[in-house]
Design a protein around this motif. Structure first.
Motif, PDB file in Angstrom:
ATOM      1  N   GLY A 151      43.577  29.767  44.474  1.00  0.00           N
ATOM      2  CA  GLY A 151      42.496  30.514  45.075  1.00  0.00           C
ATOM      3  C   GLY A 151      43.000  31.952  45.417  1.00  0.00           C
ATOM      4  N   ILE A 152      43.801  32.314  44.577  1.00  0.00           N
ATOM      5  CA  ILE A 152      44.335  33.762  44.939  1.00  0.00           C
ATOM      6  C   ILE A 152      43.643  34.743  43.794  1.00  0.00           C
ATOM      7  CG2 ILE A 152      46.404  35.383  44.658  1.00  0.00           C
ATOM      8  CD1 ILE A 152      47.971  33.196  45.760  1.00  0.00           C
ATOM      9  N   ALA A 153      42.954  35.893  44.189  1.00  0.00           N
ATOM     10  CA  ALA A 153      42.217  36.756  43.368  1.00  0.00           C
ATOM     11  C   ALA A 153      43.311  37.388  42.235  1.00  0.00           C
ATOM     12  CB  ALA A 153      41.511  37.788  44.298  1.00  0.00           C
ATOM     13  N   VAL A 154      42.789  37.570  41.272  1.00  0.00           N
ATOM     14  CA  VAL A 154      43.395  38.540  40.168  1.00  0.00           C
ATOM     15  C   VAL A 154      43.241  39.847  40.428  1.00  0.00           C
ATOM     16  CG1 VAL A 154      43.357  39.135  37.775  1.00  0.00           C
ATOM     17  CG2 VAL A 154      42.664  36.853  38.456  1.00  0.00           C
ATOM     18  N   PRO A 155      44.325  40.782  40.749  1.00  0.00           N
ATOM     19  CA  PRO A 155      44.300  42.018  41.157  1.00  0.00           C
ATOM     20  C   PRO A 155      43.409  42.876  40.266  1.00  0.00           C
ATOM     21  CG  PRO A 155      46.597  41.222  41.468  1.00  0.00           C
ATOM     22  CD  PRO A 155      45.935  40.224  40.367  1.00  0.00           C
ATOM     23  N   PHE A 156      42.685  43.784  40.638  1.00  0.00           N
ATOM     24  CA  PHE A 156      41.884  44.755  40.073  1.00  0.00           C
ATOM     25  C   PHE A 156      40.610  43.980  39.348  1.00  0.00           C
ATOM     26  CE2 PHE A 156      46.241  46.591  39.535  1.00  0.00           C
ATOM     27  CZ  PHE A 156      45.929  47.635  40.145  1.00  0.00           C
ATOM     28  N   LEU A 157      40.609  42.788  39.103  1.00  0.00           N
ATOM     29  CA  LEU A 157      39.443  42.210  38.216  1.00  0.00           C
ATOM     30  C   LEU A 157      38.562  41.424  38.874  1.00  0.00           C
ATOM     31  CD1 LEU A 157      41.513  41.392  34.794  1.00  0.00           C
ATOM     32  CD2 LEU A 157      39.923  43.489  35.212  1.00  0.00           C
ATOM     33  N   SER A 158      39.053  40.590  39.978  1.00  0.00           N
ATOM     34  CA  SER A 158      38.318  39.536  40.443  1.00  0.00           C
ATOM     35  C   SER A 158      37.220  40.300  41.526  1.00  0.00           C
ATOM     36  CB  SER A 158      39.171  38.506  41.565  1.00  0.00           C
ATOM     37  OG  SER A 158      39.797  37.737  40.544  1.00  0.00           O
ATOM     38  N   TYR A 159      35.892  39.597  41.559  1.00  0.00           N
ATOM     39  CA  TYR A 159      34.961  40.322  42.491  1.00  0.00           C
ATOM     40  C   TYR A 159      35.655  39.904  43.882  1.00  0.00           C
ATOM     41  CZ  TYR A 159      30.772  40.486  45.487  1.00  0.00           C
ATOM     42  OH  TYR A 159      29.692  40.604  46.402  1.00  0.00           O
ATOM     43  N   GLY A 160      35.220  40.903  45.025  1.00  0.00           N
ATOM     44  CA  GLY A 160      35.784  40.851  46.222  1.00  0.00           C
ATOM     45  C   GLY A 160      36.084  42.359  46.806  1.00  0.00           C
ATOM     46  N   GLY A 161      35.427  42.634  47.587  1.00  0.00           N
ATOM     47  CA  GLY A 161      35.609  44.115  48.321  1.00  0.00           C
ATOM     48  C   GLY A 161      37.020  44.220  49.007  1.00  0.00           C
TER      49      GLY A 161
END
Length: 409
Positions: free
Chosen positions: A378-388
């Motif tokens: 559940g770790i976001a992809v840097p630069f690409l995943s949605y999330g402010g």
């Protein structure tokens, strides 16, 4: 008279040198490549959010507008930080963001549900007017600053005669990491972020001059704590069983039959995330189905634009689209490491290394998770995943690196 002329010439040269130093620019390539990936994330947030928009009854451009706003704010912060002296960012802002994020992480657990959003049964976001704030995203930057500052004083250039003496020096860091484990892994139920920060700590320690024996001891200790965290949490046990169920046929095929049967787990939960992620990437092929024409986002996987964005990217952009993003990402990491190698300040160098580890391993953990190589974290992809929060935190980190880049040739 000659001495006077010599002094005057020296003053003039020093003046010109100061002028040249003040005109030094931040790394333009790092800035532009970061902006390109951030801009692409707004397209993905619009293209991949179809099901979420329909399910929650949002407007067509709901996620696009919110992501665009975060990206614009992030780019502005990245540019503004690049204009600030690095000493102010690292030693003042860096520690401010560390202590402030710690404060938010602590008080978030005591906020009512109307002020704190939950995921997996734990509070992870603070609700503010118009957006939610994830303190753990900003804590990672402060954590890297703390390690860079402290390691440069305790380990860089200091030789120790035994692992035990190194462990004594490392005790304060162990207490800090214990805090991370408790408030993030236990209170926020987010083991993935703790794993990432353990990797950051270990690799930064190696670059600072820590021995391989010391890092090995830390690795085994962290592994033991991770196992305890897994077996004491029902949802983590289910996640591990789901992961094992998706790969056990492949792994056990190389073992003898009797041993393979003893290691096999029957009736494992359906690994639908990995299954549909791989199916989406297979559907994408080389050139992809085209932006907006993917199928995975139509209810097979919810909120593809967040943690499963790479699967959606490959389906709609194909291997070519993924390769372009990987190329941009690789250039960004290379430029940061180049800055780390050229700066003469140990704190700045270790900070850049920490940012590289944070970005690189966040990408790898996410990519390995959706392909079934490791359990999904559940770790976001840097630069690409949605999330402010993730976008702005990444931009702050890049902005601090850009500020450091002005101090080198």
């Amino acid at each position: 008279m000659q001495n006077f002329d010599r002094i005057q010439n020296s003053k003039i040269l020093n003046t010109f040198s100061l002028i040249e130093d003040s005109k030094k620019l931040a790394d333009k390539i790092l800035f532009y490549y970061s902006v390109c990936l951030l801009s692409f994330s707004t397209i993905l947030s619009y293209s991949l959010s179809t099901y979420a928009i329909d399910f929650y009854g949002y407007g067509e451009f709901h996620f696009f507008v919110r992501q665009l706003f975060a990206v614009v704010i992030g780019i502005l912060l990245m540019w503004l930080f690049s204009q600030v002296e690095p000493s102010k960012l690292i030693y003042k802002f860096g520690f401010f963001i560390l202590f402030f994020s710690v404060f938010l992480i602590i008080i978030m657990q005591f906020l009512p549900d109307s002020f704190a959003s939950s995921a997996g049964g734990a509070k992870r976001w603070i609700r503010l007017p118009g957006f939610s704030l994830a303190p753990s995203e900003f804590f990672k930057i402060g954590f890297i600053v703390f390690l860079a500052w402290s390691f440069s004083r305790k380990f860089v250039g200091v030789e120790r005669d035994s692992v035990f003496s190194e462990l004594l020096v490392l005790l304060p860091y162990i207490f800090v990491f214990g805090f991370i484990v408790f408030f993030i892994a236990v209170m926020q139920n987010d083991l993935g972020q703790v794993v990432l920060m353990a990797i950051i700590l270990g690799i930064m320690l190696l670059f600072a001059g820590g021995s391989f024996k010391l890092v090995g001891i830390l690795f085994l200790t962290s592994l033991a704590l991770a196992i305890v965290a897994i077996i004491t949490s029902e949802h983590r046990i289910i996640r591990v069983k789901t992961w094992w169920g998706s790969i056990q046929d492949l792994v056990l095929s190389i073992f003898p039959e009797n041993l393979a049967q003893s290691m096999r787990i029957e009736n494992t939960p359906e690994p639908y995330q990995v299954f549909y992620s791989i199916s989406a990437m297979n559907n994408g092929g080389i050139f992809g189905s085209g932006i907006g024409d993917g199928i995975i986002k139509l209810g097979f996987l919810s909120e593809v634009h967040t943690d499963v964005v790479l699967a959606g990217l490959v389906e709609e952009g194909g291997i070519v689209g993924l390769f372009i993003c990987l190329l941009f990402f690789a250039v960004i990491l290379y430029r940061i490491l180049k800055i780390a190698n050229r700066t003469k300040d140990n704190v700045y160098s270790l900070f850049c290394i920490g940012v590289t580890i944070m970005l690189g391993f966040s990408f790898l953990i996410n990519a390995f998770g959706i392909t079934g190589i490791i359990p999904i974290k559940g770790i976001a992809v840097p630069f690409l995943s949605y999330g402010g929060s993730a976008i702005i935190a990444t931009c702050i980190a890049i902005g601090m690196v850009l500020s450091i880049s002005k101090t080198i040739k």
